[in-house]
Design a protein around this motif. Structure first.
Motif, PDB file in Angstrom:
ATOM      1  N   ALA A  45       0.849  -1.200   0.000  1.00  0.00           N
ATOM      2  CA  ALA A  45       0.000   0.000   0.000  1.00  0.00           C
ATOM      3  C   ALA A  45       0.887   1.254   0.000  1.00  0.00           C
ATOM      4  CB  ALA A  45      -0.935   0.009   1.196  1.00  0.00           C
ATOM      5  N   SER A  46       2.141   1.083   0.490  1.00  0.00           N
ATOM      6  CA  SER A  46       3.127   2.165   0.322  1.00  0.00           C
ATOM      7  C   SER A  46       4.381   1.543  -0.286  1.00  0.00           C
ATOM      8  CB  SER A  46       3.394   2.926   1.625  1.00  0.00           C
ATOM      9  OG  SER A  46       3.983   2.120   2.627  1.00  0.00           O
ATOM     10  N   ASP A  47       5.500   1.579   0.430  1.00  0.00           N
ATOM     11  CA  ASP A  47       6.749   1.167  -0.225  1.00  0.00           C
ATOM     12  C   ASP A  47       7.310  -0.171   0.262  1.00  0.00           C
ATOM     13  OD1 ASP A  47       7.424   2.079   2.271  1.00  0.00           O
ATOM     14  OD2 ASP A  47       8.994   3.452   1.600  1.00  0.00           O
ATOM     15  N   GLY A  48       6.454  -1.009   0.886  1.00  0.00           N
ATOM     16  CA  GLY A  48       6.881  -2.374   1.191  1.00  0.00           C
ATOM     17  C   GLY A  48       6.710  -3.241  -0.049  1.00  0.00           C
ATOM     18  N   THR A  49       7.208  -4.473   0.022  1.00  0.00           N
ATOM     19  CA  THR A  49       7.091  -5.333  -1.167  1.00  0.00           C
ATOM     20  C   THR A  49       6.112  -6.495  -0.954  1.00  0.00           C
ATOM     21  OG1 THR A  49       9.046  -6.634  -0.523  1.00  0.00           O
ATOM     22  CG2 THR A  49       9.415  -4.755  -1.976  1.00  0.00           C
ATOM     23  N   ASP A  50       5.595  -6.692   0.287  1.00  0.00           N
ATOM     24  CA  ASP A  50       4.576  -7.718   0.529  1.00  0.00           C
ATOM     25  C   ASP A  50       3.183  -7.101   0.366  1.00  0.00           C
ATOM     26  OD1 ASP A  50       6.739  -9.210   1.339  1.00  0.00           O
ATOM     27  OD2 ASP A  50       6.069  -9.497   3.412  1.00  0.00           O
ATOM     28  N   THR A  51       2.207  -7.909  -0.046  1.00  0.00           N
ATOM     29  CA  THR A  51       0.826  -7.425   0.011  1.00  0.00           C
ATOM     30  C   THR A  51       0.464  -7.308   1.495  1.00  0.00           C
ATOM     31  OG1 THR A  51      -0.047  -9.667   0.093  1.00  0.00           O
ATOM     32  CG2 THR A  51       0.207  -8.658  -2.114  1.00  0.00           C
ATOM     33  N   PRO A  52      -0.578  -6.550   1.836  1.00  0.00           N
ATOM     34  CA  PRO A  52      -0.963  -6.471   3.247  1.00  0.00           C
ATOM     35  C   PRO A  52      -1.231  -7.853   3.843  1.00  0.00           C
ATOM     36  CG  PRO A  52      -2.046  -4.733   2.004  1.00  0.00           C
ATOM     37  CD  PRO A  52      -1.349  -5.603   0.998  1.00  0.00           C
ATOM     38  N   VAL A  74      11.370  -7.121   0.894  1.00  0.00           N
ATOM     39  CA  VAL A  74      12.744  -7.186   0.382  1.00  0.00           C
ATOM     40  C   VAL A  74      13.266  -5.791   0.044  1.00  0.00           C
ATOM     41  CG1 VAL A  74      12.506  -9.557  -0.468  1.00  0.00           C
ATOM     42  CG2 VAL A  74      11.990  -7.636  -2.006  1.00  0.00           C
ATOM     43  N   GLY A  75      12.458  -4.743   0.344  1.00  0.00           N
ATOM     44  CA  GLY A  75      12.835  -3.371  -0.010  1.00  0.00           C
ATOM     45  C   GLY A  75      13.879  -2.761   0.911  1.00  0.00           C
ATOM     46  N   LYS A  76      14.116  -3.390   2.056  1.00  0.00           N
ATOM     47  CA  LYS A  76      15.076  -2.846   3.021  1.00  0.00           C
ATOM     48  C   LYS A  76      15.735  -4.023   3.711  1.00  0.00           C
ATOM     49  CE  LYS A  76      14.136   1.636   5.156  1.00  0.00           C
ATOM     50  NZ  LYS A  76      13.371   2.360   6.177  1.00  0.00           N
ATOM     51  N   THR A  77      17.039  -4.132   3.639  1.00  0.00           N
ATOM     52  CA  THR A  77      17.711  -5.240   4.310  1.00  0.00           C
ATOM     53  C   THR A  77      17.961  -4.866   5.780  1.00  0.00           C
ATOM     54  OG1 THR A  77      19.797  -4.367   3.502  1.00  0.00           O
ATOM     55  CG2 THR A  77      18.829  -6.180   2.251  1.00  0.00           C
ATOM     56  N   ASP A  78      18.157  -5.877   6.623  1.00  0.00           N
ATOM     57  CA  ASP A  78      18.408  -5.677   8.048  1.00  0.00           C
ATOM     58  C   ASP A  78      17.204  -5.063   8.779  1.00  0.00           C
ATOM     59  OD1 ASP A  78      20.025  -5.959  10.302  1.00  0.00           O
ATOM     60  OD2 ASP A  78      20.810  -3.914  10.145  1.00  0.00           O
ATOM     61  N   HIS A  79      15.999  -5.298   8.258  1.00  0.00           N
ATOM     62  CA  HIS A  79      14.785  -4.833   8.931  1.00  0.00           C
ATOM     63  C   HIS A  79      13.776  -5.974   9.003  1.00  0.00           C
ATOM     64  CE1 HIS A  79      15.461  -0.388   9.206  1.00  0.00           C
ATOM     65  NE2 HIS A  79      16.366  -0.664   8.288  1.00  0.00           N
ATOM     66  N   ASP A  80      14.257  -7.187   9.334  1.00  0.00           N
ATOM     67  CA  ASP A  80      13.372  -8.353   9.384  1.00  0.00           C
ATOM     68  C   ASP A  80      12.282  -8.188  10.444  1.00  0.00           C
ATOM     69  OD1 ASP A  80      14.869  -9.524   7.426  1.00  0.00           O
ATOM     70  OD2 ASP A  80      16.091 -10.729   8.807  1.00  0.00           O
ATOM     71  N   LEU A  81      11.134  -8.754  10.178  1.00  0.00           N
ATOM     72  CA  LEU A  81      10.017  -8.721  11.133  1.00  0.00           C
ATOM     73  C   LEU A  81      10.503  -9.168  12.509  1.00  0.00           C
ATOM     74  CD1 LEU A  81       7.250 -10.209   8.831  1.00  0.00           C
ATOM     75  CD2 LEU A  81       7.134  -7.977   9.983  1.00  0.00           C
ATOM     76  N   HIS A 105       0.616 -12.550   7.150  1.00  0.00           N
ATOM     77  CA  HIS A 105       0.949 -13.974   7.133  1.00  0.00           C
ATOM     78  C   HIS A 105       2.412 -14.176   7.563  1.00  0.00           C
ATOM     79  CE1 HIS A 105      -0.052 -18.040   5.741  1.00  0.00           C
ATOM     80  NE2 HIS A 105       1.259 -18.134   5.515  1.00  0.00           N
ATOM     81  N   ALA A 106       3.294 -13.375   7.008  1.00  0.00           N
ATOM     82  CA  ALA A 106       4.723 -13.470   7.344  1.00  0.00           C
ATOM     83  C   ALA A 106       4.963 -13.127   8.811  1.00  0.00           C
ATOM     84  CB  ALA A 106       5.534 -12.536   6.440  1.00  0.00           C
ATOM     85  N   ALA A 107       4.188 -12.170   9.335  1.00  0.00           N
ATOM     86  CA  ALA A 107       4.344 -11.770  10.739  1.00  0.00           C
ATOM     87  C   ALA A 107       3.979 -12.935  11.664  1.00  0.00           C
ATOM     88  CB  ALA A 107       3.472 -10.548  11.048  1.00  0.00           C
ATOM     89  N   ALA A 108       2.895 -13.626  11.343  1.00  0.00           N
ATOM     90  CA  ALA A 108       2.487 -14.777  12.147  1.00  0.00           C
ATOM     91  C   ALA A 108       3.544 -15.873  12.047  1.00  0.00           C
ATOM     92  CB  ALA A 108       1.124 -15.286  11.689  1.00  0.00           C
TER      93      ALA A 108
END
Ligand code: AMP
Ligand code: FE
Ligand code: FE
Ligand code: ZN
Length: 286
Positions: free
Chosen positions: A11-18, A251-258, A23-26
């Motif tokens: 919805a902004s500048d991330g690369t995953d859909t909402p 994948v838009g920013k490295t070293d910022h894993d959930l 899903h990835a957060a869980a």
């Protein structure tokens, strides 16, 4: 309890859909995740649906582009009603400014000899309510001009680089009041990020707290141990909530894993109760 209060989707500048982000957060073992796209609530509905499906708590949020004393400040807003007119008007103004600067950035790049069109950027920003420099960066990567987003910022798009173009941002005080009026709570994102100390000081945070500021994002990858220690001390002095978060961009920013930074459950509790009791700021008149 693992709580991550700052993430971005497409919805902004991330690369995953909402939905993909939730899903990835869980899957990353988080119990609570906030979706905080830049200047938009566009991803909330899709994220909320997926959160119910996978059994994770979703905090609806946004990261508002503001300016304070000539410096860009990102304001995290949690639970605001995005339709509250003063907030909606500011978000609309920022999004118009974001869209309007794309042709200017493309033009600057063309003059620098880079063969890029507005369509290339539109394609990179497909589905995003808030277009931004990262989408221009992604277009440059697709075109083979640079290897990754970071290189695009370093060469062209970062502050002081030849294709950098300014855009509208809401005065910070106006944004804090609008968020409080909209029933939300606000936290300054990475207050000493990138620029380092030179950002707002304790007296400034105290003045902003009077307007309704509830907390500071202390644990963020842009802060080294020293900055975190100083900010934590300031938050303790002022009784501001301390948050920690990943600022995940896919994948838009490295070293910022959930979950690379998290918020303590008791701090999250203070944040949600500030909202419930309305101590995040004076209610708007009327
Ligand atoms: P904008 O809001 O369009 O001006 O773009 C700012 C966004 O660009 C930030 O929220 C970051 O996600 C991203 N960004 C800023 N600097 C960099 C960088 N050096 N490398 C990758 N992404 C960056
Ligand atoms: Fe971003
Ligand atoms: Fe930010
Ligand atoms: Zn962010």
């Amino acid at each position: 309890m693992r709580i991550d209060l700052h993430t971005h989707s497409r919805a902004s500048d991330g690369t995953d859909t909402p939905a993909g982000l939730v899903h990835a957060a869980a899957a990353a073992g988080l119990d609570v995740v906030a979706l905080t796209d830049h200047d938009t609530a566009d991803g909330w509905a899709e994220a909320a649906e997926e959160a119910t499906r996978v059994g994770i708590e979703l905090v609806p949020g946004m990261e508002i582009s503001t300016v304070h004393r000539g410096r860009a400040v990102h304001l995290l807003a949690y639970f605001p009603d995005p339709a509250y007119p003063p907030l909606a008007a500011e978000l609309a103004r920022i999004l118009v400014g974001r869209a309007a600067r794309v042709p200017t950035m493309v033009d600057r790049l063309n003059r620098l000899g880079v063969d890029i069109t507005e369509d290339d950027v539109r394609l990179a920003a497909a589905g995003a309510a808030a277009s931004g420099r990262p989408h221009v960066a992604d277009a440059l990567v697709t075109l083979g001009v640079v290897p990754d987003r970071t290189a695009a910022f370093d060469r062209y798009l970062g502050w002081g680089r030849p294709a950098h173009v300014d855009r509208y941002a809401t005065p910070l005080e106006v944004a804090i009041r609008a968020v409080a009026g909209a029933g939300g709570v606000s936290v300054i994102a990475h207050p000493w990020g990138r620029g380092g100390p030179g950002g707002p000081d304790e007296a400034t945070f105290a003045a902003l707290q009077e307007l309704g500021l509830a907390g500071l994002e202390v644990d963020h990858q842009d802060h080294d141990a020293d900055a975190r220690g100083q900010l934590r001390a300031i938050a303790r002095n002022l009784d501001l909530v301390v948050t920690g978060s990943s600022d995940y961009h896919g994948v838009g920013k490295t070293d910022h894993d959930l979950g690379c930074n998290t918020t303590a459950p008791e701090e999250y509790e203070r944040l949600t109760s500030a909202r419930a009791t309305g101590t995040s700021g004076a209610p708007h008149p009327g």
